[in-house]
Write a protein that holds these residues in place. Structure first.
Motif, PDB file in Angstrom:
ATOM      1  N   MET A   1     -31.048  19.683  57.046  1.00 56.62           N
ATOM      2  CA  MET A   1     -30.409  20.926  57.471  1.00 56.62           C
ATOM      3  C   MET A   1     -28.944  21.009  57.042  1.00 56.62           C
ATOM      4  N   PHE A   2     -28.214  19.911  57.142  1.00 57.40           N
ATOM      5  CA  PHE A   2     -26.763  19.950  56.924  1.00 57.40           C
ATOM      6  C   PHE A   2     -26.317  19.290  55.624  1.00 57.40           C
ATOM      7  N   GLY A   3     -27.101  18.326  55.132  1.00 53.95           N
ATOM      8  CA  GLY A   3     -26.697  17.578  53.954  1.00 53.95           C
ATOM      9  C   GLY A   3     -26.491  18.399  52.687  1.00 53.95           C
TER      10      GLY A   3
ATOM     11  N   ASN B   1     -33.211  12.394  47.338  1.00 56.14           N
ATOM     12  CA  ASN B   1     -33.446  10.966  47.126  1.00 56.14           C
ATOM     13  C   ASN B   1     -33.250  10.157  48.401  1.00 56.14           C
ATOM     14  N   LEU B   2     -32.284  10.546  49.223  1.00 56.16           N
ATOM     15  CA  LEU B   2     -32.077   9.857  50.495  1.00 56.16           C
ATOM     16  C   LEU B   2     -33.282  10.039  51.414  1.00 56.16           C
ATOM     17  N   LEU B   3     -33.839  11.241  51.432  1.00 56.31           N
ATOM     18  CA  LEU B   3     -35.037  11.492  52.221  1.00 56.31           C
ATOM     19  C   LEU B   3     -36.190  10.602  51.755  1.00 56.31           C
ATOM     20  N   ILE B   4     -36.374  10.525  50.454  1.00 57.86           N
ATOM     21  CA  ILE B   4     -37.465   9.715  49.898  1.00 57.86           C
ATOM     22  C   ILE B   4     -37.274   8.240  50.244  1.00 57.86           C
TER      23      ILE B   4
ATOM     24  N   THR C   1     -30.740  19.529  47.557  1.00 53.94           N
ATOM     25  CA  THR C   1     -29.893  18.946  46.515  1.00 53.94           C
ATOM     26  C   THR C   1     -30.391  17.554  46.130  1.00 53.94           C
ATOM     27  N   PRO C   2     -29.998  17.057  44.940  1.00 53.72           N
ATOM     28  CA  PRO C   2     -30.571  15.806  44.418  1.00 53.72           C
ATOM     29  C   PRO C   2     -30.352  14.583  45.310  1.00 53.72           C
ATOM     30  N   VAL C   3     -29.129  14.375  45.779  1.00 53.58           N
ATOM     31  CA  VAL C   3     -28.856  13.172  46.569  1.00 53.58           C
ATOM     32  C   VAL C   3     -29.580  13.229  47.911  1.00 53.58           C
ATOM     33  N   VAL C   4     -29.550  14.390  48.554  1.00 49.97           N
ATOM     34  CA  VAL C   4     -30.272  14.539  49.824  1.00 49.97           C
ATOM     35  C   VAL C   4     -31.752  14.268  49.610  1.00 49.97           C
TER      36      VAL C   4
ATOM     37  N   LEU D   1     -18.964  18.692  48.095  1.00 47.76           N
ATOM     38  CA  LEU D   1     -18.352  17.439  47.652  1.00 47.76           C
ATOM     39  C   LEU D   1     -18.780  17.029  46.247  1.00 47.76           C
ATOM     40  N   GLY D   2     -19.968  17.453  45.838  1.00 44.61           N
ATOM     41  CA  GLY D   2     -20.543  16.952  44.601  1.00 44.61           C
ATOM     42  C   GLY D   2     -21.394  15.726  44.881  1.00 44.61           C
ATOM     43  N   ALA D   3     -22.320  15.422  43.977  1.00 44.19           N
ATOM     44  CA  ALA D   3     -23.290  14.349  44.215  1.00 44.19           C
ATOM     45  C   ALA D   3     -22.626  12.994  44.405  1.00 44.19           C
TER      46      ALA D   3
END
Length: 225
Positions: free
Chosen positions: A70-72, A11-14, A6-9, A79-81
């Protein structure tokens, strides 16, 4: 490679990887981006956010990012972004609140104030053990996304309690509510039995606790999935 990312996950990884690589090159960044106790001379207000993206080594960031991956995505899909990023940051802040809240209480009990440096306490009047305790708390940095990750783990167990989880070294599937509940219980026990070790167990507990509080505040029902 990861079709459900998903988009937020993503970006958080990056962002976490960029911070990790950057801090590996510029070691002095740890003094500015890690979190320090608010009474510490090293404390800066931005650290309450930046500390979540700093890590103490490859193993540290690997397991945090693996858990996020795995979980995000499943939590973000529910929840939505916008809510997911708010949840991530809120639980990361909650980790600091519990960690430093307990330390503030311990300082108050030992020296009569939670902020001895800011209040101008004469350090020369302290005993050796008191001075050592003040120096340890003010000189210890806190880094890592672990608080937010424990918030995500809590959310997963809250929303998907009966999904079986299985690790390589545990060949028996265990329902999420038991597996993750067990991890949180271990952190609570460790915070009580090993208060001086290098792992911020209270920060992990704080992330899970504040994650639970936020889910309740949002009125999200337990075990919907």
């Amino acid at each position: 490679m990861f079709p459900n990312l998903t988009p937020v996950v993503k970006n958080l990884l990056i962002i976490n990887i960029i911070f990790f690589l950057g801090s590996s090159v510029v070691g002095a960044s740890y003094d500015y981006l890690s979190a320090f106790y608010p009474d510490s001379p090293y404390f800066k207000v931005w650290q309450v956010i930046t500390y979540m993206f700093m890590h103490g080594g490859f193993t540290h960031i690997f397991f945090n990012m693996f858990s996020l991956l795995m979980f995000g995505p499943m939590i973000e899909q529910v929840l939505g972004a916008k809510r997911f990023i708010n949840f991530y940051l809120f639980t990361g802040l909650g980790a600091l609140v519990l960690q430093y809240g307990v330390q503030a209480f311990e300082l108050y009990q030992m020296v009569g104030t939670s902020f001895p440096l800011r209040q101008g306490i004469d350090l020369g009047s302290l005993t050796g053990s008191q001075l050592g305790f003040v120096q340890e708390i003010n000189g210890t940095r806190l880094v890592g996304a672990s608080g937010a990750i424990y918030g995500i783990l809590l959310a997963f167990a809250y929303l998907f309690p009966n999904i079986p989880l299985q690790l390589i070294f545990i060949p028996i599937p265990i329902k999420a509510k038991y597996f993750i509940g067990g991890l949180i219980a271990i952190e609570i026990y460790s915070s009580l039995s090993q208060p001086g070790d290098s792992v911020a167990h209270l920060a992990h507990v704080g992330g899970a606790l504040f994650g639970y509080i936020l889910l309740k505040m949002w009125g999200i029902r337990k075990g919907l999935y």
